[in-house]
Design a protein around this motif. Structure first.
Motif, PDB file in Angstrom:
ATOM      1  N   GLU A 334      40.921  42.709  30.763  1.00 30.66           N
ATOM      2  CA  GLU A 334      40.883  43.398  31.585  1.00 30.66           C
ATOM      3  C   GLU A 334      40.448  43.053  32.895  1.00 30.66           C
ATOM      4  OE1 GLU A 334      38.356  47.681  32.572  1.00 30.66           O
ATOM      5  OE2 GLU A 334      37.464  46.199  31.155  1.00 30.66           O
ATOM      6  N   SER A 335      41.391  43.480  34.015  1.00 30.81           N
ATOM      7  CA  SER A 335      41.240  42.898  35.404  1.00 30.81           C
ATOM      8  C   SER A 335      40.579  44.126  36.153  1.00 30.81           C
ATOM      9  CB  SER A 335      42.388  42.256  36.190  1.00 30.81           C
ATOM     10  OG  SER A 335      43.430  43.201  36.009  1.00 30.81           O
ATOM     11  N   CYS A 336      40.765  44.060  37.400  1.00 30.76           N
ATOM     12  CA  CYS A 336      40.359  45.086  38.474  1.00 30.76           C
ATOM     13  C   CYS A 336      41.240  46.142  39.024  1.00 30.76           C
ATOM     14  CB  CYS A 336      39.548  44.417  39.443  1.00 30.76           C
ATOM     15  SG  CYS A 336      40.659  43.401  40.561  1.00 30.76           S
ATOM     16  N   SER A 337      40.752  47.187  39.518  1.00 32.13           N
ATOM     17  CA  SER A 337      41.787  47.985  40.043  1.00 32.13           C
ATOM     18  C   SER A 337      42.301  47.475  41.280  1.00 32.13           C
ATOM     19  CB  SER A 337      41.136  49.372  40.278  1.00 32.13           C
ATOM     20  OG  SER A 337      40.012  49.237  41.157  1.00 32.13           O
ATOM     21  N   ASP A 340      39.507  47.317  43.819  1.00 29.13           N
ATOM     22  CA  ASP A 340      38.326  46.604  43.863  1.00 29.13           C
ATOM     23  C   ASP A 340      38.202  45.616  44.729  1.00 29.13           C
ATOM     24  OD1 ASP A 340      36.833  44.381  42.310  1.00 29.13           O
ATOM     25  OD2 ASP A 340      36.348  46.029  41.238  1.00 29.13           O
ATOM     26  N   PRO A 341      37.260  45.105  45.301  1.00 30.88           N
ATOM     27  CA  PRO A 341      36.973  43.989  46.342  1.00 30.88           C
ATOM     28  C   PRO A 341      37.736  42.787  45.645  1.00 30.88           C
ATOM     29  CG  PRO A 341      34.885  45.113  46.116  1.00 30.88           C
ATOM     30  CD  PRO A 341      35.858  45.522  45.138  1.00 30.88           C
ATOM     31  N   ASP A 342      37.691  42.653  44.318  1.00 35.73           N
ATOM     32  CA  ASP A 342      38.242  41.382  43.723  1.00 35.73           C
ATOM     33  C   ASP A 342      39.684  41.366  43.534  1.00 35.73           C
ATOM     34  OD1 ASP A 342      35.936  39.891  43.583  1.00 35.73           O
ATOM     35  OD2 ASP A 342      35.317  40.484  41.541  1.00 35.73           O
ATOM     36  N   TYR A 393      45.826  49.613  38.457  1.00 36.81           N
ATOM     37  CA  TYR A 393      45.834  50.911  38.629  1.00 36.81           C
ATOM     38  C   TYR A 393      44.691  51.363  39.380  1.00 36.81           C
ATOM     39  CZ  TYR A 393      49.049  49.800  34.755  1.00 36.81           C
ATOM     40  OH  TYR A 393      49.917  49.463  33.994  1.00 36.81           O
ATOM     41  N   GLY A 394      44.568  52.769  39.450  1.00 40.14           N
ATOM     42  CA  GLY A 394      43.556  53.238  40.226  1.00 40.14           C
ATOM     43  C   GLY A 394      42.125  52.962  39.629  1.00 40.14           C
ATOM     44  N   ASP A 395      42.090  52.797  38.414  1.00 39.19           N
ATOM     45  CA  ASP A 395      40.531  52.906  38.045  1.00 39.19           C
ATOM     46  C   ASP A 395      40.490  51.538  37.140  1.00 39.19           C
ATOM     47  OD1 ASP A 395      42.405  53.448  35.947  1.00 39.19           O
ATOM     48  OD2 ASP A 395      41.217  55.334  35.314  1.00 39.19           O
ATOM     49  N   THR A 396      41.477  50.609  36.950  1.00 39.81           N
ATOM     50  CA  THR A 396      41.350  49.488  36.117  1.00 39.81           C
ATOM     51  C   THR A 396      42.494  48.568  36.353  1.00 39.81           C
ATOM     52  OG1 THR A 396      41.028  48.639  33.801  1.00 39.81           O
ATOM     53  CG2 THR A 396      42.539  50.563  34.201  1.00 39.81           C
ATOM     54  N   GLY A 397      42.391  47.633  35.672  1.00 39.39           N
ATOM     55  CA  GLY A 397      43.920  46.559  35.690  1.00 39.39           C
ATOM     56  C   GLY A 397      43.749  45.769  34.388  1.00 39.39           C
ATOM     57  N   LEU A 398      44.984  44.961  34.173  1.00 37.87           N
ATOM     58  CA  LEU A 398      45.407  44.409  32.876  1.00 37.87           C
ATOM     59  C   LEU A 398      45.989  43.193  33.416  1.00 37.87           C
ATOM     60  CD1 LEU A 398      45.094  44.298  29.987  1.00 37.87           C
ATOM     61  CD2 LEU A 398      47.429  45.261  29.709  1.00 37.87           C
ATOM     62  N   PHE A 399      45.376  42.023  33.005  1.00 43.38           N
ATOM     63  CA  PHE A 399      45.817  40.714  33.380  1.00 43.38           C
ATOM     64  C   PHE A 399      46.326  40.155  32.048  1.00 43.38           C
ATOM     65  CE2 PHE A 399      45.918  36.040  33.966  1.00 43.38           C
ATOM     66  CZ  PHE A 399      46.125  35.873  35.266  1.00 43.38           C
TER      67      PHE A 399
END
Length: 538
Positions: A334-337, A340-342, A393-399
């Motif tokens: 799981e990455s960030c949206s 997200d600042p990151d 995505y708007g609320d999460t991410g996938l690396f």
């Protein structure tokens, strides 16, 4: 005798031609007398009387360069009374790209049979109330040199057209008809059903596995919710989706507050007038004046679960190729949206990992100096693919990293990728960080030279945030990323449970626990755990 007479005639003609031309002497040269020769001999270091290219030409007027004004590239956004957002940006050229970006995708199909958005892609740019058939609509676009397309992601559906700017009103009308007033006749639904069924039959027969694997890794990462719902229509739902289901979905999700009408290469004021005329003043197919309708949509936030999805099967071979049968494994975190600042640091990390196929050719511009090439593909001859992806995505991410190898090497392949992901939390070299940042900046700028890419960027940013950040903003943000940011982002991702998707002959696939153990931060800080890899085992 006739042959001899013919030769005499030919010889006499050649002699007559010769008498009419100046006589040339072999071994001598003839020079024109009209060339101006320099009065003085040239210096020894010079080969021409002209000035060198490093010095300006004399007696020439000063060069006037074209100036770029920031207002020429500013994105203008107007919100209409019903909540519909209209965004445009000027761009030099005779053609424009216009389209509609809708907050609609498989992640919102929780209360519906999965596969509706797959059907909508096949039904796009069909018959509408204004255009009785698809051919009539396409002829209208062709009058202005236009083309059209519809593509969907897990959280967005995009309808786009490119045409001559002088046909902007006609293009806007086509877009409004396609998104708000489709006929969706029984024949069209059946044609779309056959197209989806045929695609499902052929997709498993292709050697390329990315489409299926991306569905599987999202299903493993977000088990049973939002982004984990399939983008490809499941076989059992092909005959469950009918006109009533599709109309109900459109009525709830194709609403003004969930749509952005965007264009690049047009004037903003007339574009807003056309959108008001065709998108607001004219009602959609599903509109009923007597009914007080309140849209119902799924607003749940994606819940990352982690886990494993696997499918035992035979992967088709490339025809006429010497490539062996391959098994595929994808390991994700799981990455960030994208808010997200990151987010920017995660994109730099993605470029640093890079990767590709084992037969890719090219220099640093194609990522040959990224970690998945230098540490994986160049070291393990049995690895045929290792590519990093970052889905935001708007609320999460996938690396995630997708790899492919012969089935007998699947155990080693999974552990190599797991350890390389764990090594992201290790030291970051100044050279590789500088290369990754430069490559990301150049890729961003080169992609934005294409008008359709600018359109999609405008539409997606306005849909997500209500405005568009300029490319210069992201260039500066990329430049700010440090090695500590990369390590922090990597540790943040590695602190979560991984996700695994595998497809092919999976006899040698390691257990989920073994993969997770090789991705722990403790193993990345010390020597790799587990058995040693044998480079020469077949």
């Amino acid at each position: 005798m006739s042959h001899v007479s013919d030769m005499k005639v030919l010889f006499s003609r050649l002699c007559s031609v010769k008498n009419g031309l100046p006589t040339f002497k072999y071994g001598s040269r003839s020079f024109s007398q009209n060339i101006d020769r320099p009065q003085e001999p040239l210096p020894k270091e010079s080969v021409s009387p002209l000035p060198p290219l490093s010095e300006p030409m004399q007696n020439l007027p000063p060069v006037a360069y074209a100036s770029s004004k920031s207002e020429n590239y500013a994105t203008e956004v107007t919100i209409l009374k019903n909540g519909l957002r209209v965004a445009s940006e000027k761009k030099f050229g005779q053609f424009c790209t216009a389209g509609v970006v809708v907050d609609s995708g498989p992640r919102y199909e929780v209360a519906y049979p999965n596969g509706i958005c797959h059907f909508l892609e096949k039904l796009s740019f069909g018959a509408t109330h204004k255009f009785p058939t698809r051919d009539v609509m396409l002829r209208e676009l062709e009058r202005h040199g236009g083309i059209c397309d519809c593509q969907g992601s897990r959280d967005t559906t995009v309808y786009a057209t490119s045409a001559d700017s002088r046909g902007l009103e006609a293009v806007t009308q086509v877009l409004a008809e396609v998104t708000l007033r489709p006929q969706l006749s029984t024949d069209e639904i059946e044609s779309a059903r056959q197209a989806v069924a045929f695609e499902l039959e052929t997709i498993s027969m292709r050697p390329e596995q990315e489409t299926i694997l991306m569905d599987m890794i999202h299903s493993a990462a977000y088990k049973g919710n939002t982004l984990g719902l399939p983008k490809i229509c499941p076989t059992e739902n092909v005959y469950k989706i009918d006109r009533g289901v599709i109309i109900n979905y459109l009525r709830n999700h194709y609403t003004p507050d969930r749509m952005v009408v965007a264009a690049v290469g047009v004037e903003h004021k007339p574009f807003v007038e056309y959108v008001q005329k065709y998108f607001v003043d004219m009602k959609p197919t599903w509109y009923e004046d007597t009914e007080a309708f309140t849209p119902v949509t799924d607003k749940s936030i994606a819940q990352y679960t982690g886990g494993i999805e696997q499918e035992e099967c035979e992967i088709p071979l490339y025809p006429g190729s010497d490539l062996p049968e391959l098994s595929h494994v994808v390991i994700g975190l799981e990455s960030c949206s994208h808010g997200d600042p990151d987010f920017v640091a995660t994109c730099v990390l993605n470029m640093m990992m890079g990767g590709g196929g084992s037969f890719s050719a090219g220099g640093p511009g194609k990522g040959m100096y990224t970690r998945l090439y230098t540490n994986v593909l160049n070291r393990y001859h049995w690895m045929f693919n290792a590519t990093a992806y970052n889905h935001a995505y708007g609320d999460t991410g996938l690396f995630c990293v997708h790899s492919a190898a012969p089935p007998a090497r699947l155990h080693d392949t999974a552990l190599v990728i797991a350890r390389e992901l764990a090594n992201m939390a290790g030291s970051v070299g100044d050279t590789e960080l500088r290369r990754a940042k430069t490559q990301l900046q150049s890729m961003l700028l080169m992609n934005l030279e294409a008008r359709p890419v600018v359109f999609e960027d405008v539409g997606r940013q306005v849909l997500a945030t209500g405005k568009r950040k300029s490319p210069s903003f992201f260039i500066k943000e990329i430049e700010k990323v440090t090695a500590d940011d990369i390590i922090r982002v990597a540790r943040r991702m590695l602190s979560k449970k991984p996700s695994v998707a595998a497809r092919g002959k999976l006899t040698h696939l390691p257990s989920f626990e073994d993969i997770q153990a090789n991705m722990s931060l403790t193993s990345s800080e010390s020597s790799p755990q587990g058995r040693r890899l044998n480079l020469f085992r077949v």
